[in-house]
Write a protein that holds these residues in place. Structure first.
Motif, PDB file in Angstrom:
ATOM      1  N   VAL A 197     -20.040  14.907 -10.033  1.00  0.00           N
ATOM      2  CA  VAL A 197     -20.984  14.965 -11.148  1.00  0.00           C
ATOM      3  C   VAL A 197     -21.556  13.579 -11.428  1.00  0.00           C
ATOM      4  O   VAL A 197     -22.768  13.426 -11.671  1.00  0.00           O
ATOM      5  N   GLU A 198     -20.693  12.552 -11.374  1.00  0.00           N
ATOM      6  CA  GLU A 198     -21.157  11.193 -11.658  1.00  0.00           C
ATOM      7  C   GLU A 198     -22.183  10.736 -10.630  1.00  0.00           C
ATOM      8  O   GLU A 198     -23.186  10.105 -10.980  1.00  0.00           O
ATOM      9  N   LYS A 199     -21.947  11.054  -9.347  1.00  0.00           N
ATOM     10  CA  LYS A 199     -22.906  10.691  -8.301  1.00  0.00           C
ATOM     11  C   LYS A 199     -24.230  11.424  -8.498  1.00  0.00           C
ATOM     12  O   LYS A 199     -25.307  10.868  -8.280  1.00  0.00           O
ATOM     13  N   ALA A 200     -24.148  12.693  -8.907  1.00  0.00           N
ATOM     14  CA  ALA A 200     -25.364  13.467  -9.137  1.00  0.00           C
ATOM     15  C   ALA A 200     -26.184  12.862 -10.272  1.00  0.00           C
ATOM     16  O   ALA A 200     -27.396  12.647 -10.140  1.00  0.00           O
ATOM     17  N   ARG A 201     -25.530  12.566 -11.386  1.00  0.00           N
ATOM     18  CA  ARG A 201     -26.257  11.975 -12.516  1.00  0.00           C
ATOM     19  C   ARG A 201     -26.829  10.609 -12.138  1.00  0.00           C
ATOM     20  O   ARG A 201     -27.972  10.290 -12.477  1.00  0.00           O
ATOM     21  N   SER A 202     -26.060   9.833 -11.406  1.00  0.00           N
ATOM     22  CA  SER A 202     -26.531   8.514 -10.984  1.00  0.00           C
ATOM     23  C   SER A 202     -27.754   8.639 -10.083  1.00  0.00           C
ATOM     24  O   SER A 202     -28.714   7.878 -10.211  1.00  0.00           O
ATOM     25  N   HIS A 203     -27.721   9.628  -9.183  1.00  0.00           N
ATOM     26  CA  HIS A 203     -28.868   9.813  -8.297  1.00  0.00           C
ATOM     27  C   HIS A 203     -30.097  10.247  -9.076  1.00  0.00           C
ATOM     28  O   HIS A 203     -31.222   9.817  -8.786  1.00  0.00           O
ATOM     29  N   GLY A 223     -40.699   6.706 -12.706  1.00  0.00           N
ATOM     30  CA  GLY A 223     -41.167   6.367 -14.045  1.00  0.00           C
ATOM     31  C   GLY A 223     -40.928   7.449 -15.072  1.00  0.00           C
ATOM     32  O   GLY A 223     -41.526   7.409 -16.154  1.00  0.00           O
ATOM     33  N   LEU A 224     -40.063   8.407 -14.782  1.00  0.00           N
ATOM     34  CA  LEU A 224     -39.771   9.485 -15.724  1.00  0.00           C
ATOM     35  C   LEU A 224     -38.505   9.166 -16.516  1.00  0.00           C
ATOM     36  O   LEU A 224     -37.830   8.161 -16.272  1.00  0.00           O
ATOM     37  N   ASP A 225     -38.166  10.017 -17.459  1.00  0.00           N
ATOM     38  CA  ASP A 225     -37.036   9.778 -18.354  1.00  0.00           C
ATOM     39  C   ASP A 225     -35.707   9.870 -17.597  1.00  0.00           C
ATOM     40  O   ASP A 225     -35.416  10.893 -16.957  1.00  0.00           O
ATOM     41  N   ALA A 226     -34.893   8.813 -17.685  1.00  0.00           N
ATOM     42  CA  ALA A 226     -33.651   8.744 -16.934  1.00  0.00           C
ATOM     43  C   ALA A 226     -32.634   9.778 -17.418  1.00  0.00           C
ATOM     44  O   ALA A 226     -31.938  10.408 -16.615  1.00  0.00           O
ATOM     45  N   GLN A 227     -32.521   9.972 -18.728  1.00  0.00           N
ATOM     46  CA  GLN A 227     -31.574  10.944 -19.260  1.00  0.00           C
ATOM     47  C   GLN A 227     -31.920  12.360 -18.798  1.00  0.00           C
ATOM     48  O   GLN A 227     -31.048  13.133 -18.390  1.00  0.00           O
ATOM     49  N   LEU A 228     -33.211  12.669 -18.854  1.00  0.00           N
ATOM     50  CA  LEU A 228     -33.660  14.009 -18.463  1.00  0.00           C
ATOM     51  C   LEU A 228     -33.394  14.257 -16.980  1.00  0.00           C
ATOM     52  O   LEU A 228     -32.866  15.316 -16.603  1.00  0.00           O
ATOM     53  N   LEU A 229     -33.733  13.307 -16.115  1.00  0.00           N
ATOM     54  CA  LEU A 229     -33.517  13.520 -14.682  1.00  0.00           C
ATOM     55  C   LEU A 229     -32.037  13.458 -14.326  1.00  0.00           C
ATOM     56  O   LEU A 229     -31.607  14.100 -13.346  1.00  0.00           O
ATOM     57  N   GLY A 230     -31.255  12.716 -15.087  1.00  0.00           N
ATOM     58  CA  GLY A 230     -29.809  12.770 -14.878  1.00  0.00           C
ATOM     59  C   GLY A 230     -29.268  14.159 -15.155  1.00  0.00           C
ATOM     60  O   GLY A 230     -28.478  14.706 -14.371  1.00  0.00           O
ATOM     61  N   ASP A 231     -29.679  14.741 -16.286  1.00  0.00           N
ATOM     62  CA  ASP A 231     -29.276  16.121 -16.608  1.00  0.00           C
ATOM     63  C   ASP A 231     -29.805  17.097 -15.544  1.00  0.00           C
ATOM     64  O   ASP A 231     -29.123  18.069 -15.185  1.00  0.00           O
ATOM     65  N   ALA A 232     -31.026  16.849 -15.059  1.00  0.00           N
ATOM     66  CA  ALA A 232     -31.631  17.731 -14.053  1.00  0.00           C
ATOM     67  C   ALA A 232     -30.823  17.717 -12.766  1.00  0.00           C
ATOM     68  O   ALA A 232     -30.606  18.767 -12.136  1.00  0.00           O
ATOM     69  N   ALA A 233     -30.367  16.528 -12.356  1.00  0.00           N
ATOM     70  CA  ALA A 233     -29.567  16.428 -11.133  1.00  0.00           C
ATOM     71  C   ALA A 233     -28.248  17.166 -11.284  1.00  0.00           C
ATOM     72  O   ALA A 233     -27.795  17.875 -10.367  1.00  0.00           O
ATOM     73  N   VAL A 234     -27.606  17.034 -12.431  1.00  0.00           N
ATOM     74  CA  VAL A 234     -26.360  17.758 -12.681  1.00  0.00           C
ATOM     75  C   VAL A 234     -26.627  19.268 -12.708  1.00  0.00           C
ATOM     76  O   VAL A 234     -25.847  20.064 -12.179  1.00  0.00           O
ATOM     77  N   ALA A 235     -27.747  19.668 -13.324  1.00  0.00           N
ATOM     78  CA  ALA A 235     -28.092  21.091 -13.387  1.00  0.00           C
ATOM     79  C   ALA A 235     -28.282  21.681 -11.998  1.00  0.00           C
ATOM     80  O   ALA A 235     -27.970  22.854 -11.761  1.00  0.00           O
ATOM     81  N   LEU A 236     -28.789  20.884 -11.066  1.00  0.00           N
ATOM     82  CA  LEU A 236     -28.983  21.369  -9.706  1.00  0.00           C
ATOM     83  C   LEU A 236     -27.681  21.439  -8.933  1.00  0.00           C
ATOM     84  O   LEU A 236     -27.370  22.453  -8.297  1.00  0.00           O
ATOM     85  N   HIS A 237     -26.883  20.368  -8.972  1.00  0.00           N
ATOM     86  CA  HIS A 237     -25.698  20.262  -8.137  1.00  0.00           C
ATOM     87  C   HIS A 237     -24.433  20.834  -8.782  1.00  0.00           C
ATOM     88  O   HIS A 237     -23.621  21.460  -8.097  1.00  0.00           O
ATOM     89  N   TYR A 238     -24.274  20.619 -10.085  1.00  0.00           N
ATOM     90  CA  TYR A 238     -23.047  21.040 -10.785  1.00  0.00           C
ATOM     91  C   TYR A 238     -23.399  21.667 -12.133  1.00  0.00           C
ATOM     92  O   TYR A 238     -23.073  21.124 -13.187  1.00  0.00           O
ATOM     93  N   PRO A 239     -24.065  22.823 -12.129  1.00  0.00           N
ATOM     94  CA  PRO A 239     -24.522  23.414 -13.394  1.00  0.00           C
ATOM     95  C   PRO A 239     -23.375  23.731 -14.357  1.00  0.00           C
ATOM     96  O   PRO A 239     -23.570  23.696 -15.572  1.00  0.00           O
ATOM     97  N   ASN A 240     -22.183  24.038 -13.847  1.00  0.00           N
ATOM     98  CA  ASN A 240     -21.051  24.341 -14.723  1.00  0.00           C
ATOM     99  C   ASN A 240     -20.542  23.120 -15.486  1.00  0.00           C
ATOM    100  O   ASN A 240     -19.770  23.250 -16.438  1.00  0.00           O
ATOM    101  N   SER A 241     -20.983  21.928 -15.071  1.00  0.00           N
ATOM    102  CA  SER A 241     -20.505  20.703 -15.705  1.00  0.00           C
ATOM    103  C   SER A 241     -21.419  20.210 -16.818  1.00  0.00           C
ATOM    104  O   SER A 241     -21.137  19.172 -17.419  1.00  0.00           O
ATOM    105  N   LEU A 242     -22.500  20.910 -17.078  1.00  0.00           N
ATOM    106  CA  LEU A 242     -23.388  20.511 -18.174  1.00  0.00           C
ATOM    107  C   LEU A 242     -22.665  20.656 -19.508  1.00  0.00           C
ATOM    108  O   LEU A 242     -22.064  21.699 -19.792  1.00  0.00           O
TER     109      LEU A 242
END
Length: 568
Positions: free
Chosen positions: A13-19, A28-47
């Protein structure tokens, strides 16, 4: 909820959010939003956010709950296919009249060739000039490409309506072919890039579904303008003018493909497109993140496997076993779509029915029923194609098409009202069966048969095959009918359907429910091995296709060949 995509899976999950945050810094987009987006794609149960979890649960449960913008974009783009269908069918009714106007109605080989080339030349144009979609899509985008191709289609309708000679009519129809080739290589890609993966197959099938609707509409125009005087054929052909104008007037109200914006490094525009196409910002951000990541992988594959120069890319397309297998399977299906006999009816059903003894008015009315049943068959196939599979649909429907092509052909040996009833009922059942399998499957299969970095080139190859053979068989039909008669023509295509069933059984693997990695393994095993295994399966039910252990191990380090699905 499970892992949404394993093609570029990250280890934690940490690697996904970091990526996701790294992608945000690059775009140039929002870092928090894309961090959540990466987790939603790779580890949706961890949101952690209940709101985010509810959004993903709702998407999973109600996959068809999408924005009106997305659906209207798909429908408007697919109206281009209805134009193509109208062109195929209006010429059948119009040809009963313009051949007399231009003095090419006399029974001779020369006149039959002229009739064949007028009817079929749009598909030669589509095969030869469809490549124009590649530079247009690259430099101007999907919307601009659809726009100018629709302008050509509308101009072609007017040109055909006012043509003073058969030569000018032929040129006008060639212009229509350029439009058909460009749109057929653009619209399915545009739709696929804008639609969520969970409903992509059904929505992309709108192309073939609206083609069938256009066929019905074209036959309806033939019946509507039958009593419009000596120039009725001009109104029939000119009716194609209207639908492309609708596409031109509305296409720019919808967003451009987000993937095209990402390719041009216009990341803010890409994200705004996703926001218009998705109901929730998290879903839009997740799909943006996924598209950005997949495009990065595609560029790496393209550079490492294909080289920078076009001749290196062409050589790689045919040199690589996985690509050859996909091209052969897709090519067989596209070839089968044209050689299954449907063009005998789409181009010449009015003539076939008048040969059977129908009046011109009854023949045009019967043609409308043909178009309606083709449309009904395509609609019916939408829920079936993902449930039963692409290969299964064509393997079930081709033997049935053999049966009803023979039914139609042998019905011409009957007399009177019996012949009329047998011919028309056989045609109606046949075209519905065609709409279940040979109609929708080839375009859907071709979009899946090629690796990510060769998807555009593969679709260009596949559409080139279908349009080339559409021209060949449309051109040869009038002389075939003269030399073989209606019974001979339909029996000829019935024989081809039987042979095509064998080719599909041996050389066309199933693609339903496979991930990108698995499809590489399916096609990477080689066409001869697939054919050998399917042949042995006829005699030994215990035989099952096994993916090469060596090939699978080259794709993944943590899965063995034994753990891979054996669904084909």
């Amino acid at each position: 909820m499970s892992n949404a995509n394993s093609f570029f899976a990250l280890p934690s999950v940490e690697k996904a959010r970091s990526h996701g945050e790294v992608v945000a810094s690059k775009t140039g987009l929002d870092a928090q939003l894309l961090g959540d987006a990466a987790v939603a794609l790779h580890y949706p149960n961890s949101l952690k956010s209940p709101e985010h979890r509810n959004i993903l649960e709702h998407e999973l449960r109600y996959k068809w709950s999408q924005t009106w913008t997305m659906y209207l974009l798909a429908i408007t783009s697919a109206v281009s296919a209805a134009v193509q269908g109208m062109d195929e069918s209006t010429v059948g009714g119009a040809s009963l009249f313009y051949i007399k106007k231009f003095g090419i109605a006399k029974d001779s080989t020369y006149n039959a060739n002229i009739q064949g080339i007028i009817n079929s030349i749009p598909y030669l144009g589509a095969a030869v000039f469809g490549f124009l979609a590649i530079p247009s899509n690259k430099y101007f985008g999907r919307r601009v490409t659809v726009f100018w191709a629709s302008i050509l289609a509308s101009a072609s309708g007017l040109w055909q309506a006012f043509a003073p000679s058969w030569e000018m009519l032929m040129i006008g129809r060639l212009v229509m072919g350029v439009s058909i080739g460009v749109k057929s290589a653009t619209v399915p890609v545009y739709t696929a890039e804008c639609v969520p993966a969970s409903i992509r197959g059904g929505v992309v099938m709108l192309w073939q579904t609206l083609t069938a609707f256009g066929v019905f509409l074209g036959f309806a125009m033939g019946a509507a303008f039958l009593d419009a005087g000596s120039n009725n054929w001009r109104f029939m052909l000119g009716s194609v003018f209207v639908l492309p104008l609708y596409v031109c007037a509305t296409i720019f109200f919808y967003p451009e493909s987000p993937r095209w914006y990402i390719e041009k490094e216009r990341y803010s525009d890409a994200f705004r497109s996703f926001q218009k196409l998705r109901k929730q910002e998290l879903i839009a951000a997740r799909d943006f993140y996924q598209a950005f990541s997949l495009l990065a992988i595609e560029r790496q594959q393209q550079q490492s496997k294909m080289g920078k120069h076009w001749y290196q890319q062409v050589a790689h397309f045919f040199r690589n076993r996985r690509n050859r297998t996909g091209a052969l399977a897709a090519g067989i299906l596209m070839f089968a779509q044209q050689l299954c006999g449907v063009n005998v009816l789409t181009f010449y059903i009015s003539k076939v029915l008048t040969n059977a003894g129908f009046s011109v008015r009854s023949a045009l009315g019967g043609s409308c029923g043909f178009g309606a049943l083709a449309f009904a068959g395509d609609l019916t196939s939408i829920p079936l194609i993902d449930r039963f599979g692409r290969r299964a649909l064509v393997l079930v429907t081709f033997p049935l098409m053999v049966l009803f092509l023979l039914w139609i052909g042998l019905s011409f040996l009957a007399d009177g009202d019996t012949k009329l009833g047998l011919v028309l009922s056989g045609i109606y059942i046949y075209v519905f069966i065609y709409g279940l399998g040979a109609g929708p499957v080839p375009f859907t299969y071709s979009a899946e048969a090629f690796p990510l970095y060769l998807r555009t080139q593969g679709m260009a190859f596949s559409t080139g095959v279908t349009w080339l053979f559409c021209w060949v068989f449309g051109f040869t039909l009038p002389n075939m009918e003269r030399s073989m008669g209606d019974t001979g023509v339909f029996s000829f295509y019935a024989g081809w359907c039987a042979l095509l069933f064998v080719l599909i059984y041996l050389f066309v693997p199933e693609t339903k429910n496979y991930t990108l990695e698995e499809l590489d393994a399916v096609f990477g095993m080689g066409i001869r091995k697939h054919a050998k295994l399917k042949w042995h399966q006829l005699f030994d039910r215990k035989v099952r296709c096994q993916i090469s252990t060596e090939y699978v191990s080259s794709l993944t380090d943590d899965e063995s060949a034994d753990s891979y699905p054996k669904r084909f």
